[in-house]
Design a protein around this motif. Structure first.
Motif, PDB file in Angstrom:
ATOM      1  N   ALA A 731     -33.521  22.783  27.049  1.00 41.64           N
ATOM      2  CA  ALA A 731     -34.165  21.469  27.100  1.00 41.64           C
ATOM      3  C   ALA A 731     -35.439  21.545  27.938  1.00 41.64           C
ATOM      4  CB  ALA A 731     -33.205  20.440  27.692  1.00 41.64           C
ATOM      5  N   PRO A 732     -36.442  20.704  27.637  1.00 34.84           N
ATOM      6  CA  PRO A 732     -37.678  20.690  28.433  1.00 34.84           C
ATOM      7  C   PRO A 732     -37.381  20.333  29.890  1.00 34.84           C
ATOM      8  CG  PRO A 732     -37.972  19.485  26.385  1.00 34.84           C
ATOM      9  CD  PRO A 732     -36.513  19.787  26.492  1.00 34.84           C
ATOM     10  N   LEU A 733     -38.213  20.880  30.785  1.00 38.64           N
ATOM     11  CA  LEU A 733     -37.990  20.699  32.215  1.00 38.64           C
ATOM     12  C   LEU A 733     -38.024  19.226  32.601  1.00 38.64           C
ATOM     13  CD1 LEU A 733     -37.681  21.756  35.086  1.00 38.64           C
ATOM     14  CD2 LEU A 733     -40.164  22.092  35.158  1.00 38.64           C
ATOM     15  N   LYS A 734     -39.011  18.498  32.091  1.00 38.03           N
ATOM     16  CA  LYS A 734     -39.137  17.085  32.460  1.00 38.03           C
ATOM     17  C   LYS A 734     -37.898  16.303  32.040  1.00 38.03           C
ATOM     18  CE  LYS A 734     -42.172  13.080  32.002  1.00 38.03           C
ATOM     19  NZ  LYS A 734     -43.389  12.519  31.368  1.00 38.03           N
ATOM     20  N   GLU A 735     -37.376  16.628  30.873  1.00 36.25           N
ATOM     21  CA  GLU A 735     -36.185  15.932  30.381  1.00 36.25           C
ATOM     22  C   GLU A 735     -34.983  16.219  31.275  1.00 36.25           C
ATOM     23  OE1 GLU A 735     -33.445  16.063  26.353  1.00 36.25           O
ATOM     24  OE2 GLU A 735     -35.608  16.401  26.194  1.00 36.25           O
ATOM     25  N   ILE A 736     -34.854  17.470  31.726  1.00 38.35           N
ATOM     26  CA  ILE A 736     -33.736  17.827  32.613  1.00 38.35           C
ATOM     27  C   ILE A 736     -33.841  17.065  33.927  1.00 38.35           C
ATOM     28  CG2 ILE A 736     -32.730  19.710  33.949  1.00 38.35           C
ATOM     29  CD1 ILE A 736     -33.490  21.596  31.683  1.00 38.35           C
ATOM     30  N   ILE A 737     -35.055  17.020  34.477  1.00 38.50           N
ATOM     31  CA  ILE A 737     -35.254  16.327  35.762  1.00 38.50           C
ATOM     32  C   ILE A 737     -34.924  14.850  35.629  1.00 38.50           C
ATOM     33  CG2 ILE A 737     -36.989  15.686  37.482  1.00 38.50           C
ATOM     34  CD1 ILE A 737     -38.371  18.359  36.925  1.00 38.50           C
ATOM     35  N   GLU A 738     -35.315  14.246  34.492  1.00 39.29           N
ATOM     36  CA  GLU A 738     -35.008  12.833  34.278  1.00 39.29           C
ATOM     37  C   GLU A 738     -33.502  12.618  34.094  1.00 39.29           C
ATOM     38  OE1 GLU A 738     -37.359  11.685  30.969  1.00 39.29           O
ATOM     39  OE2 GLU A 738     -39.234  11.521  32.121  1.00 39.29           O
ATOM     40  N   ARG A 739     -32.838  13.592  33.489  1.00 37.76           N
ATOM     41  CA  ARG A 739     -31.394  13.451  33.261  1.00 37.76           C
ATOM     42  C   ARG A 739     -30.626  13.359  34.574  1.00 37.76           C
ATOM     43  NH1 ARG A 739     -30.267  18.138  28.730  1.00 37.76           N
ATOM     44  NH2 ARG A 739     -31.252  17.128  26.931  1.00 37.76           N
ATOM     45  N   VAL A 740     -31.103  14.052  35.595  1.00 35.50           N
ATOM     46  CA  VAL A 740     -30.380  14.055  36.871  1.00 35.50           C
ATOM     47  C   VAL A 740     -30.804  12.895  37.756  1.00 35.50           C
ATOM     48  CG1 VAL A 740     -30.059  16.545  36.790  1.00 35.50           C
ATOM     49  CG2 VAL A 740     -32.032  15.607  38.005  1.00 35.50           C
ATOM     50  N   GLY A 741     -31.623  11.970  37.228  1.00 37.48           N
ATOM     51  CA  GLY A 741     -31.955  10.764  37.973  1.00 37.48           C
ATOM     52  C   GLY A 741     -33.175  10.872  38.865  1.00 37.48           C
ATOM     53  N   TYR A 742     -34.000  11.909  38.661  1.00 36.92           N
ATOM     54  CA  TYR A 742     -35.201  12.077  39.476  1.00 36.92           C
ATOM     55  C   TYR A 742     -36.403  11.724  38.611  1.00 36.92           C
ATOM     56  CZ  TYR A 742     -37.161  13.815  43.850  1.00 36.92           C
ATOM     57  OH  TYR A 742     -37.747  13.894  45.079  1.00 36.92           O
ATOM     58  N   LEU A 743     -37.123  10.662  38.958  1.00 43.05           N
ATOM     59  CA  LEU A 743     -38.189  10.159  38.104  1.00 43.05           C
ATOM     60  C   LEU A 743     -39.536  10.810  38.399  1.00 43.05           C
ATOM     61  CD1 LEU A 743     -37.303   6.360  38.099  1.00 43.05           C
ATOM     62  CD2 LEU A 743     -36.548   8.149  36.545  1.00 43.05           C
ATOM     63  N   ASP A 744     -39.725  11.335  39.609  1.00 42.31           N
ATOM     64  CA  ASP A 744     -40.998  11.946  39.992  1.00 42.31           C
ATOM     65  C   ASP A 744     -40.892  13.458  39.804  1.00 42.31           C
ATOM     66  OD1 ASP A 744     -43.405  12.664  41.003  1.00 42.31           O
ATOM     67  OD2 ASP A 744     -43.156  11.736  42.968  1.00 42.31           O
TER      68      ASP A 744
END
Length: 772
Positions: A731-744
């Motif tokens: 999965a794309p990095l940004k999508e993974i970061i958003e999945r874990v609840g980190y918006l920035d």
């Protein structure tokens, strides 16, 4: 070979995903709407700009040509006026009188004077002076017979000697002859002839000045001004006769000259010599001459055509660029919809079978709303419980949520109060939990129409007790509000009697205008209920009416019973802020009263006894270790400081014991955090509200349990989940970061690298290479 197959398979998957995106009806609608939203105003703007630019440019070009032709007119009119002025000077020159011309001694002086006049004007080829009835004519070269001049020196193609002699003797107004071929010795030139009678404006002239001008010099003046005109220029005299022409294109037939001479001043479009021409015409006010310029329309407005082409090219480029941008924007706008569909568990194929993705999402949201509606009573109970226990919360988000549960008044004014019900003193009936559940559901929320009251039921830690938050709208006096309150309490009693077949005991707190003062009303209601149990009076006890039973003898002073009761209950509820406020109010009251030292000390000991009695009930033996220090005070300020310290210790102990009753509470909280760490709204305050504990206790206990504070623990769990997905998914990095609840995402990457030494992308490549 295996890698090539894997790469090919991966590219096919990516292609299939992209094709599914392009097949989306919603994406197509997004793209079309963005293109139309961009194209319609662009087209309107382009049409407006095109029309305005072309009109302005045409007007500018037309005005430029008119100005150029006017400049030609002014220049030539000025030269002709100079010639008239020169003739006037000659007529008044004493060296050029008929006598001086015929006298042998002065004739040479007259010749030199004529030479000077001729040299003063650049467009004059020759200057001749003639006296009426004379056979001689004079020039700067000398004198000569009239027949010699017009037959040998200047042989005009259309002007004979006889005609010239007649014109020179008879005209009384200036006359100009059109340019015509003239043989001058061995060469031929086209000359214009201007005859000015002298004296000027005299009805009986005695002679005439003849100016011979080369046509090339006159057209040269025109060329110097109209150097960018690729057309023809014409000058007509006042009678419409063509004086001179200067053509850079095709010659115009003679029959069309007359049409040009009759044009009104301005710009005209007409067909001349079989070609569409733009014609500019101006007329001189001094001599009545008409100046005309013609040129092909496509050349006249050549710049307009260039601008039209440029605007069209720019429009096409902007449309193409805008369409591409609209597609990219549509893809970007569609991405959150796609993520939302993945979040709610909808596969792309299922979405394409529906009318569009929004229909599927809408149905899912309805399902979620149904679940939320089921949770609303619980959420409202938690917020109301927070108000009753702690008053105004510090978290602004929680304050906004409290405002959203509907406790406000449409008119903007009203009062709030709290009542506490204890509906069962019989141990046998206490075992019937079904009845208790029924009555709590019944009192969860209801409206007493006659009293205009909204009542919200709130469960708290006490067994067989229920708090009621009552909201009364209006700006009435205290007596009217009290009547409405009593009517509301009676309605509550009837509901409980009908449900449990028993009469409840009710304690009612004071009413307050401020919503966040409900914690005081709650403590007062518990105090009133406690007082009722001790006194055994009636079923309903109003805290405001407790003072009626506590009159002291006239002339004496003592603290009211309800103040002491309120202080006791604030301590038992662990409400430090309220207890401190009550102690401060008591001390301020004592300071205002004029009391003897002994009476003042007794009252102070009564207040101290109230705190020690509560400490004794809680078995806080350490509070009695410093009793001598507590009892030895010199000023009210010193006593207040010690009482506040003791009250804070009691409230902390109450809060600690209340929280320690739940042995597995922190374990449950940690499990909840482990399950919800990807929720970006998760916070310490929300957890404290959910589990009915204070944030300070939760923060302290959470760190003791996990070894990390709340923020550090959330970060560690999110990093662990990101590293797991980096290793196991593509999965794309940004999508993974958003999945874990980190918006920035940029901030996360920076912190990740600081902690691990690698960026997430480098970490994934490293793990991939190790597995390979």
């Amino acid at each position: 070979m295996r890698r090539r197959i894997q790469a090919l398979y991966g590219s096919r998957i990516v292609f299939r995903e992209r094709w599914n995106v392009f097949k989306s009806k919603l994406l197509f609608r997004y793209a079309v709407s963005y293109i139309l939203a961009f194209l319609i105003p662009l087209t309107a703007l382009t049409v407006f700009v095109y029309d305005s630019a072309v009109k302005n440019l045409r007007s500018e070009i037309e005005q430029s040509k008119v100005n150029q032709l006017n400049q030609v007119k002014l220049t030539i009119d000025g030269r002709v006026s100079e010639l008239h002025a020169l003739a006037s000077r000659i007529s008044y020159d004493e060296h050029l009188t008929p006598y001086m011309l015929h006298h042998p001694l002065s004739a040479q002086e007259a010749i030199r004077t004529l030479a000077n006049y001729k040299a003063s004007n650049s467009i004059v080829e020759d200057l001749l002076l003639y006296m009426h009835g004379d056979s001689l004519i004079y020039s700067y070269r000398g004198l000569a017979d009239l027949s010699v001049v017009f037959n040998k020196e200047y042989r005009f193609e259309n002007w004979t000697e006889e005609e010239a002699r007649r014109n020179l003797n008879e005209i009384d107004q200036p006359m100009i002859r059109a340019a015509e071929p003239v043989n001058m010795y061995s060469r031929q030139e086209r000359l214009l002839t201007l005859i000015v009678p002298i004296k000027t404006n005299d009805p009986f002239p005695y002679g005439a000045v003849v100016y011979l001008m080369k046509e090339s010099k006159l057209t040269g003046v025109m060329d110097s001004i109209l150097n960018d005109v690729n057309g023809s220029n014409y000058i007509f005299n006042e009678n419409g006769e063509l004086l001179t022409t200067n053509s850079r294109g095709n010659e115009m037939p003679n029959g069309e000259w007359k049409t040009l001479s009759q044009l009104e001043p301005g710009i005209h479009s007409m067909e001349l010599a079989g070609e569409k021409q733009s014609v500019v015409s101006v007329k001189s006010d001094e001599n009545g001459w008409t100046y005309v310029m013609t040129m092909p329309s496509h050349q006249f407005f050549g710049r307009v055509a260039h601008v039209q082409t440029l605007i069209f090219i720019v429009f096409v480029l902007v449309v193409v660029t805008g369409s591409i941008a609209a597609m990219l924007l549509a893809r970007r706008q569609y991405h959150p919809v796609k993520d939302l569909m993945e979040f709610v568990g909808i596969q792309s194929g299922a979405a394409l079978k529906a009318s569009n993705e929004w229909d599927s999402i809408r149905q899912t949201i309805r399902d979620y709303n149904a679940r939320i509606d089921m949770q609303q009573p619980f959420v409202r109970n938690q917020y109301l419980l927070l108000l009753l226990k702690h008053g105004r919360p510090e978290d602004p988000e929680i304050r906004r949520s409290i405002d959203d549960i509907g406790l406000g008044f449409p008119s903007g004014s009203g009062v709030y109060l709290t009542a506490v019900l204890s509906w069962n003193d019989n141990p046998e009936r206490r075992k019937d939990s079904a009845e208790r559940h029924y009555i709590r559901e019944m009192l969860d929320y209801f409206v007493v129409e006659d009293a205009g009251a909204r009542v919200y039921g709130v469960e708290f830690s006490a067994v067989d007790q229920l708090a009621l938050v009552i909201a009364l709208e209006g700006e009435e006096d205290a007596k009217s509000l009290q009547t409405r309150i009593e009517h509301t309490i009676e309605a509550v009693q009837l509901m409980v009697v009908d449900g449990l077949q028993t009469i409840p005991q009710i304690g009612v707190g004071s009413m307050y205008r401020e919503l966040y003062a409900l914690n005081q009303s709650f403590v007062e209601a518990i105090a009133a209920l406690e007082h009722r149990k001790m006194s055994g009076r009636g079923y309903v006890t109003y805290f405001d009416q407790l003072a009626v039973h506590d009159h002291s003898e006239e002339g004496s002073f003592w603290m009211s019973r309800k103040t002491i009761l309120k202080l006791d209950q604030s301590l038992k509820q662990g409400n430090t802020m309220l207890a401190v406020c009550i102690i401060s109010d008591i001390m301020n009251t004592l300071k205002k009263e004029t009391l003897s030292a002994h009476l003042l000390r007794c009252i102070c000991f009564d207040v101290l006894n109230s705190l020690l009695r509560t400490a004794s009930e809680l078995r806080m033996n350490e509070a009695f270790a410093d009793i001598s220090k507590l009892a030895s005070f010199e000023t009210l300020e010193e006593l207040e400081s010690r009482l506040v310290t003791l009250a804070s210790e009691i409230c902390e102990e109450v809060e600690r014991r209340t929280e320690e009753k739940q042995d597995d509470l922190i374990d449950d909280i940690v499990k909840d955090v482990d399950a919800r760490f990807a929720d970006y709204t998760l916070s310490l305050e929300h957890l404290a509200l959910k589990f009915s504990v204070s944030t300070s206790y939760l923060s302290r206990s959470f760190k003791e349990k996990t070894g990390l504070n709340f923020s550090q623990y959330i970060w560690r769990r999110r990093v662990e989940e990101v590293t797991r997905q980096l290793e196991t998914t593509s999965a794309p990095l940004k999508e993974i970061i958003e999945r874990v609840g980190y918006l920035d995402a940029p901030n996360f990457i920076r912190k990740f690298k600081k902690e691990t030494g690698f960026t997430p992308g480098q970490y994934r490549k490293l793990k991939t290479s190790k597995r390979a």
